[in-house]
Design a protein around this motif. Sequence first.
Motif, short mmCIF file in Angstrom:
data_model
loop_
_atom_site.label_atom_id
_atom_site.label_comp_id
_atom_site.label_asym_id
_atom_site.label_seq_id
_atom_site.Cartn_x
_atom_site.Cartn_y
_atom_site.Cartn_z
N GLU A 1 0.85 -1.16 -0.01
CA GLU A 1 0.01 0.13 -0.02
C GLU A 1 0.95 1.07 0.08
O GLU A 1 0.53 2.21 -0.57
CB GLU A 1 -0.88 -0.12 1.28
N ASN A 2 2.01 1.28 0.84
CA ASN A 2 2.85 2.37 0.79
C ASN A 2 3.58 2.64 -0.37
O ASN A 2 3.61 3.78 -0.84
CB ASN A 2 3.93 2.42 1.90
N CYS A 3 4.18 1.61 -1.21
CA CYS A 3 4.61 1.83 -2.48
C CYS A 3 3.52 2.39 -3.46
O CYS A 3 3.94 3.23 -4.07
CB CYS A 3 4.89 0.34 -3.08
N SER A 4 2.15 1.98 -3.35
CA SER A 4 1.23 2.37 -4.31
C SER A 4 0.89 3.75 -4.17
O SER A 4 0.75 4.49 -5.22
CB SER A 4 -0.09 1.60 -4.17
N LEU A 5 0.79 4.24 -2.79
CA LEU A 5 0.52 5.52 -2.44
C LEU A 5 1.85 6.43 -3.03
O LEU A 5 1.45 7.74 -3.28
CB LEU A 5 0.43 5.62 -1.13
N LYS A 6 3.04 6.04 -2.78
CA LYS A 6 4.13 6.95 -3.26
C LYS A 6 4.08 7.12 -4.76
O LYS A 6 4.40 7.86 -5.43
CB LYS A 6 5.36 6.19 -2.76
N LYS A 7 3.52 5.74 -5.58
CA LYS A 7 3.49 6.09 -6.99
C LYS A 7 2.45 7.19 -7.24
O LYS A 7 2.68 7.88 -8.07
CB LYS A 7 3.23 4.94 -7.50
N ASP A 8 1.21 7.15 -6.35
CA ASP A 8 0.46 8.04 -6.72
C ASP A 8 0.78 9.52 -6.36
O ASP A 8 0.56 10.46 -7.23
CB ASP A 8 -1.07 7.76 -5.76
N VAL A 9 1.72 9.86 -5.19
CA VAL A 9 2.02 10.76 -5.06
C VAL A 9 3.21 11.57 -6.01
O VAL A 9 2.95 12.80 -6.54
CB VAL A 9 2.79 11.24 -3.76
N GLU A 10 3.82 10.41 -6.66
CA GLU A 10 4.69 10.93 -7.82
C GLU A 10 4.12 11.23 -9.17
O GLU A 10 4.11 12.40 -9.76
CB GLU A 10 5.45 9.96 -8.05
N LYS A 11 2.89 10.59 -9.40
CA LYS A 11 2.02 10.78 -10.42
C LYS A 11 1.39 12.36 -10.29
O LYS A 11 1.39 13.10 -11.04
CB LYS A 11 0.95 9.99 -10.64
N LEU A 12 0.93 12.48 -9.00
CA LEU A 12 0.23 13.86 -8.80
C LEU A 12 1.31 15.05 -8.81
O LEU A 12 0.92 15.99 -9.29
CB LEU A 12 -0.78 13.74 -7.65
N THR A 13 2.31 14.66 -8.52
CA THR A 13 3.42 15.77 -8.53
C THR A 13 3.72 16.23 -9.59
O THR A 13 3.80 17.25 -10.11
CB THR A 13 4.46 15.27 -7.53
N ASP A 14 3.89 15.24 -10.72
CA ASP A 14 4.01 15.43 -12.11
C ASP A 14 2.91 16.18 -12.85
O ASP A 14 3.28 17.08 -13.45
CB ASP A 14 4.37 14.16 -12.78
N GLU A 15 1.85 15.92 -12.31
CA GLU A 15 0.71 16.51 -13.02
C GLU A 15 0.58 17.96 -12.54
O GLU A 15 0.24 18.75 -13.41
CB GLU A 15 -0.75 15.70 -12.79
N LEU A 16 0.94 18.23 -11.15
CA LEU A 16 0.72 19.48 -10.70
C LEU A 16 1.91 20.36 -11.50
O LEU A 16 1.75 21.41 -11.78
CB LEU A 16 1.08 19.45 -9.15
N ARG A 17 3.04 19.85 -11.58
CA ARG A 17 4.05 20.55 -12.48
C ARG A 17 3.90 20.91 -13.99
O ARG A 17 3.90 22.04 -14.25
CB ARG A 17 5.39 19.59 -12.27
N ARG A 18 3.14 19.82 -14.59
CA ARG A 18 2.87 20.05 -15.85
C ARG A 18 1.91 21.11 -15.94
O ARG A 18 1.72 21.97 -16.80
CB ARG A 18 2.22 18.67 -16.51
N THR B 1 0.98 23.59 -14.00
CA THR B 1 1.83 24.87 -13.62
C THR B 1 2.16 25.25 -14.78
O THR B 1 2.21 26.40 -15.17
CB THR B 1 2.46 24.69 -12.35
N GLU B 2 3.26 24.62 -15.52
CA GLU B 2 3.76 25.05 -16.58
C GLU B 2 2.61 25.41 -17.72
O GLU B 2 2.88 26.57 -18.36
CB GLU B 2 4.75 23.96 -17.08
N VAL B 3 1.70 24.74 -18.05
CA VAL B 3 0.62 25.17 -18.82
C VAL B 3 0.07 26.40 -18.47
O VAL B 3 -0.28 27.30 -19.41
CB VAL B 3 -0.09 23.92 -19.04
N LEU B 4 -0.35 26.89 -17.25
CA LEU B 4 -0.74 27.73 -16.75
C LEU B 4 0.03 29.19 -16.95
O LEU B 4 -0.20 30.02 -17.40
CB LEU B 4 -1.29 27.83 -15.31
N LYS B 5 1.55 28.88 -16.63
CA LYS B 5 2.30 29.98 -17.00
C LYS B 5 2.30 30.42 -18.33
O LYS B 5 2.44 31.27 -18.73
CB LYS B 5 3.55 29.49 -16.20
#
Length: 124
Positions: free
Chosen positions: A74-91, A93-97
């Motif tokens: 479960e921890n590994c799965s949640l870390k992957k979810d956090v990584e995906k969401l962080t990448d999506e946030l970064r993307r 943010t760049e689109v918005l800028k």
Amino acid sequence: MCCVVLFWLTVCGMSESDFLQEENDLLHGCESFKDDGKRLKRREKNRVAAQRSRKKQTQKADKIHEEYKCLEYENCSLKKDVEKLTDELRRLTEVLKSHESICPLIHCAMNLMSVPRPEVIMPR
């Protein structure tokens, strides 16, 4: 004491006190035998109880290990979810800028913020 016993003691060459001592030793030996039996039963019960305790402890350790494996997964799965969401946030943010510099609504909204609109002040 019975006449037959006295006769037998005389034939065997044993005194009455020796006979009584031997009889006492035999009776004590029987009690010792009973104590040995009790001790053996107690040891067997203890052995069975120890086996039960060890089995229970092993089962508990196995259950904890299974829970650990599930939590690790479960921890590994949640870390992957956090990584995906962080990448999506970064993307995003760049689109918005990149969009802010060409968006007419953002520039228009900034101009309107200084002048209050009537429907915002008094909604109907």
